[in-house]
Design a protein around this motif. Structure first.
Motif, PDB file in Angstrom:
ATOM      1  N   GLU A  12       0.800  -1.648   0.085  1.00 18.88           N
ATOM      2  CA  GLU A  12      -0.118  -0.286   0.278  1.00 18.88           C
ATOM      3  C   GLU A  12       1.025   1.351   0.148  1.00 18.88           C
ATOM      4  O   GLU A  12       1.790   1.458   0.357  1.00 18.88           O
ATOM      5  CB  GLU A  12      -1.240   0.015   1.048  1.00 18.88           C
ATOM      6  N   VAL A  47       0.346   4.585   1.828  1.00 20.76           N
ATOM      7  CA  VAL A  47      -0.529   5.047   2.373  1.00 20.76           C
ATOM      8  C   VAL A  47      -0.555   6.818   2.178  1.00 20.76           C
ATOM      9  O   VAL A  47       1.193   6.831   3.105  1.00 20.76           O
ATOM     10  CB  VAL A  47      -1.027   4.234   3.401  1.00 20.76           C
ATOM     11  N   ASP A 104      -2.902   5.216  -1.937  1.00 18.41           N
ATOM     12  CA  ASP A 104      -4.506   4.007  -2.255  1.00 18.41           C
ATOM     13  C   ASP A 104      -5.193   4.558  -0.932  1.00 18.41           C
ATOM     14  O   ASP A 104      -6.657   4.290  -1.342  1.00 18.41           O
ATOM     15  CB  ASP A 104      -3.536   3.229  -2.336  1.00 18.41           C
ATOM     16  N   ARG A 105      -4.881   5.161  -0.276  1.00 16.37           N
ATOM     17  CA  ARG A 105      -5.677   5.869   0.808  1.00 16.37           C
ATOM     18  C   ARG A 105      -4.986   6.419   1.336  1.00 16.37           C
ATOM     19  O   ARG A 105      -3.829   7.092   1.789  1.00 16.37           O
ATOM     20  CB  ARG A 105      -5.802   4.611   1.773  1.00 16.37           C
ATOM     21  N   THR A 106      -5.741   7.915   1.914  1.00 21.35           N
ATOM     22  CA  THR A 106      -5.485   8.588   2.672  1.00 21.35           C
ATOM     23  C   THR A 106      -5.929   9.016   4.060  1.00 21.35           C
ATOM     24  O   THR A 106      -7.565   7.772   4.367  1.00 21.35           O
ATOM     25  CB  THR A 106      -6.102  10.034   2.244  1.00 21.35           C
ATOM     26  N   THR A 164     -10.939   8.644   9.168  1.00 26.14           N
ATOM     27  CA  THR A 164     -11.427   7.554   8.908  1.00 26.14           C
ATOM     28  C   THR A 164     -10.756   5.911   9.445  1.00 26.14           C
ATOM     29  O   THR A 164      -9.892   5.686  10.500  1.00 26.14           O
ATOM     30  CB  THR A 164      -9.898   7.257   8.474  1.00 26.14           C
ATOM     31  N   SER A 200      -7.450  -1.700   5.970  1.00 26.06           N
ATOM     32  CA  SER A 200      -7.505  -1.050   4.862  1.00 26.06           C
ATOM     33  C   SER A 200      -8.293  -2.130   3.713  1.00 26.06           C
ATOM     34  O   SER A 200      -8.230  -2.813   3.828  1.00 26.06           O
ATOM     35  CB  SER A 200      -5.564  -0.543   4.487  1.00 26.06           C
ATOM     36  N   PRO A 201      -8.211  -1.210   2.055  1.00 24.43           N
ATOM     37  CA  PRO A 201      -8.215  -1.773   1.507  1.00 24.43           C
ATOM     38  C   PRO A 201      -7.798  -2.366   0.298  1.00 24.43           C
ATOM     39  O   PRO A 201      -7.126  -2.255   0.820  1.00 24.43           O
ATOM     40  CB  PRO A 201      -8.714  -0.501   0.483  1.00 24.43           C
TER      41      PRO A 201
END
Length: 250
Positions: free
Chosen positions: A28, A30, A205-207, A217, A221-222
Motif C-alpha cells: 500500500e 498510504v 491508495d488511501r488517505t 478514517t 485498509s482496502p
C-alpha cells in the motif's frame, strides 16, 4: 505489513496520541494528513522505531517492535525500514554515492557490495552522472532522489516519508510522487507518507486523516488496486538486482 493497536503517546502532560488502531497492507501507498499538532509525525516515528509508545502494540513486517531491546530495534530499523525526510539530510562532506552507501555500511555490508548496490540505485534514479557530486553540487530534486536511494539501499520492506516533497518545486514534486508509485509497482514496497501536499494525498491508495491524536478514517485498509495509481515511467528493461543481502549481519 503494519499493524497498530491502541497506541498512546504523551509528552509530559500533553497526550499526543490517544489510542490509534491502524492496519496497512503490504504494497500500500498510504498518506497521513491533518493539521499541525495532530500527531502525524509522532505516529510515523513510532512506526519507524524512532520513539516508543506509552501503551499499545506495533507490528511491522510481522515483528512486534515494542518488545525489542534498543540494540534489536536499531538492527531492525537498519534492515527493514527506510526513511525519507523533508530536507534530504545528506551528509555534505560525502558524495552522492557515499551518502547512499552509509546504511549498508552500518548493516555490515562489504564495501564492494554496498558500492555495486548504490551504483544500481543511482542508475535507477537517473543520477549515474552525479555519483561523485557532493550535495552542494546537486539540485533540490537530485538531492531528494539520492535520499530515496539511500532509503532503499538495504532493500527495506517499508519506506517512511515525512513531508518528502515539502521543499521541492512543482516539477520535482511530481517526479518524486511518481517515483514512489514506480517503486511500489515494481518492487512491492509499502509507503507511509506524512504530507500536507493535497495532490500527493489524493494519489495514494488511501488517505488517513488525523486530528487531535485520533484517526478520523477507518483503520482497515482496502485491497491494493491491481492497476497502478499512476502509470509507471520506468522503462520495462530497467532492472535493479539486489546486490545487498536482505538481512545483512550487523
Amino acid at each position: 505489513m503494519i499493524d497498530l493497536k491502541q497506541i498512546t503517546k504523551s509528552f509530559g502532560s500533553l497526550q499526543v496520541l490517544k489510542g490509534i488502531d491502524l492496519h496497512i497492507d503490504k504494497g500500500e501507498v498510504v498518506s497521513i494528513v491533518g493539521p499541525s499538532g495532530a500527531g502525524k509525525t509522532t505516529l510515523l516515528q513510532i512506526i519507524g522505531t524512532l520513539d516508543r509508545p506509552d501503551s499499545g502494540s506495533v507490528c511491522v513486517d510481522s515483528v512486534d517492535i515494542t518488545t525489542l531491546s534498543a540494540k534489536s530495534l536499531s538492527d531492525f530499523r537498519n534492515r527493514h525500514l527506510g526513511f525519507v525526510f523533508q530536507f534530504h539530510q545528506l551528509l555534505p562532506e560525502f558524495t552522492a554515492l557515499e551518502n547512499i552507501m552509509i546504511p549498508a555500511y552500518i548493516g555490515g555490508v562489504s564495501t564492494r557490495q554496498a558500492k555495486e548496490r548504490a551504483q544500481e540505485l543511482l542508475q535507477f534514479m537517473g543520477l549515474t552522472d552525479r555519483a561523485t557530486h557532493k550535495p552542494a553540487q546537486l539540485s533540490g530534486g537530485e538531492k531528494q532522489r539520492v535520499a530515496v536511494a539511500r532509503a532503499l539501499i538495504n532493500n527495506p520492506a517499508v519506506i517512511l516519508a515525512d513531508e518528502p516533497s515539502g521543499s521541492l518545486d512543482t516539477r520535482n514534486k511530481q517526479e518524486l510522487h511518481q517515483l514512489f508509485f514506480d517503486l511500489r509497482n515494481r518492487y512491492g514496497q509499502t509507503f507511509v507518507i506524512v504530507t500536507h501536499d493535497e495532490q500527493l494525498a489524493t494519489l495514494t491508495d488511501r488517505t488517513i486523516h488525523m486530528r487531535d491524536g485520533l484517526l478520523e478514517t477507518p483503520a482497515l485498509s482496502p485491497s491494493v488496486p491491481e492497476e497502478p495509481t499512476l502509470s509507471s515511467s520506468v522503462p520495462e528493461d530497467t532492472t535493479l538486482s539486489p546486490s545487498v543481502p536482505e538481512n545483512p549481519a550487523p
